[in-house]
Design an enzyme around this catalytic site. Structure first.
Site, mmCIF file in Angstrom:
data_model
loop_
_atom_site.group_PDB
_atom_site.id
_atom_site.type_symbol
_atom_site.label_atom_id
_atom_site.label_comp_id
_atom_site.label_asym_id
_atom_site.label_seq_id
_atom_site.Cartn_x
_atom_site.Cartn_y
_atom_site.Cartn_z
ATOM 1 N N HIS A 1 -10.596 0.380 0.468
ATOM 2 C CA HIS A 1 -10.862 -0.479 1.619
ATOM 3 C C HIS A 1 -12.326 -0.927 1.690
ATOM 4 O O HIS A 1 -12.673 -1.790 2.510
ATOM 5 C CB HIS A 1 -10.451 0.227 2.913
ATOM 6 C CG HIS A 1 -8.975 0.234 3.139
ATOM 7 N ND1 HIS A 1 -8.127 1.117 2.509
ATOM 8 C CD2 HIS A 1 -8.174 -0.556 3.914
ATOM 9 C CE1 HIS A 1 -6.880 0.877 2.888
ATOM 10 N NE2 HIS A 1 -6.881 -0.139 3.724
ATOM 11 N N GLU B 1 0.823 -1.217 0.000
ATOM 12 C CA GLU B 1 0.000 0.000 0.000
ATOM 13 C C GLU B 1 0.852 1.260 0.000
ATOM 14 O O GLU B 1 0.522 2.244 -0.674
ATOM 15 C CB GLU B 1 -0.950 -0.006 1.194
ATOM 16 C CG GLU B 1 -2.067 -1.021 1.058
ATOM 17 C CD GLU B 1 -3.003 -1.065 2.237
ATOM 18 O OE1 GLU B 1 -4.111 -1.599 2.108
ATOM 19 O OE2 GLU B 1 -2.624 -0.574 3.326
#
Length: 217
Positions: free
Chosen positions: A172, A139
């Site tokens: 997410h 990420e």
């Protein structure tokens, strides 16, 4: 001046996408009574390969922008910003974002994404390697070094942080946009402050590990 996406950036994005979708292929090929295990271990393998690939790509990175062209702070300062400053700053930001989401936006305090991960880790402790290490590494390379870094010279630091943080939050998939955006904004700040992607990686890994340990112990 025309902004060109580097080969390293494209490769990192491709490895990120492969890591996300490879477990789906593994599950589809697995027997029905083994699909849960296939999902867990398939994700561990794909995320681990993705993280290692990005670390290797970063060693010979051709990403060029104001952040990568600026000298990094010394390693001692990177650890200071990553741990001493980064962890409290992320936790504080997360706390205030949670308050706003609950009192103003009416969102539940629990993140569905986090709860699902906790359930998986409870049954398969080895999955913690994804949550604590491999996930944060990927990420930070994708959302900070590639996306934030690419936008940095186009929109400026604030604009780049806002856009990359919103993308990070939406990825997410659980509705806590402000929470994830606020955390991402801190990671962007740490990267721009130290000019070293290791800084937000350290903070992200430490924070995720801390949450896991506090939750279970």
């Amino acid at each position: 001046m025309k902004k060109i996406v580097s080969h390293t950036s494209i490769s990192m994005l491709l490895f990120y996408l492969i890591a996300q979708f490879l477990p789906v292929l593994i599950i589809s090929a697995a027997p029905k009574n083994f699909q849960t295990e296939a999902s867990i271990y398939g994700t561990i393998v794909s995320f681990s390969l993705g993280a290692v690939a990005m670390l290797l790509l970063n060693r010979k990175s051709n990403i060029k922008n104001s952040l990568t062209s600026s000298p990094s702070l010394p390693l001692k300062s990177v650890f200071y910003w990553g741990i001493v400053v980064g962890i409290p700053l992320v936790l504080l930001t997360q706390y205030f974002a949670n308050i706003i989401e609950i009192l103003v936006l009416g969102l539940p305090i629990d993140s569905i994404n986090t709860q699902n991960i906790l359930l998986i880790v409870e049954s398969y402790p080895i999955y913690m390697i994804i949550v604590s290490i491999m996930g944060p590494i990927m990420e930070e390379f994708v959302f900070r070094k590639v996306i934030f870094g690419f936008l940095y010279d186009i929109t400026g630091g604030i604009g780049a942080a806002v856009i990359s943080s919103l993308i990070f939050a939406f990825m997410h998939f659980d509705g806590h946009i402000l929470l994830y955006s606020a955390m991402s904004f801190v990671f962007c700040f740490l990267y721009s402050k130290t000019k070293n992607i290791a800084t937000p990686i350290i903070t992200h890994i430490a924070m995720n590990t801390l949450v896991m340990l506090v939750t279970f112990f």
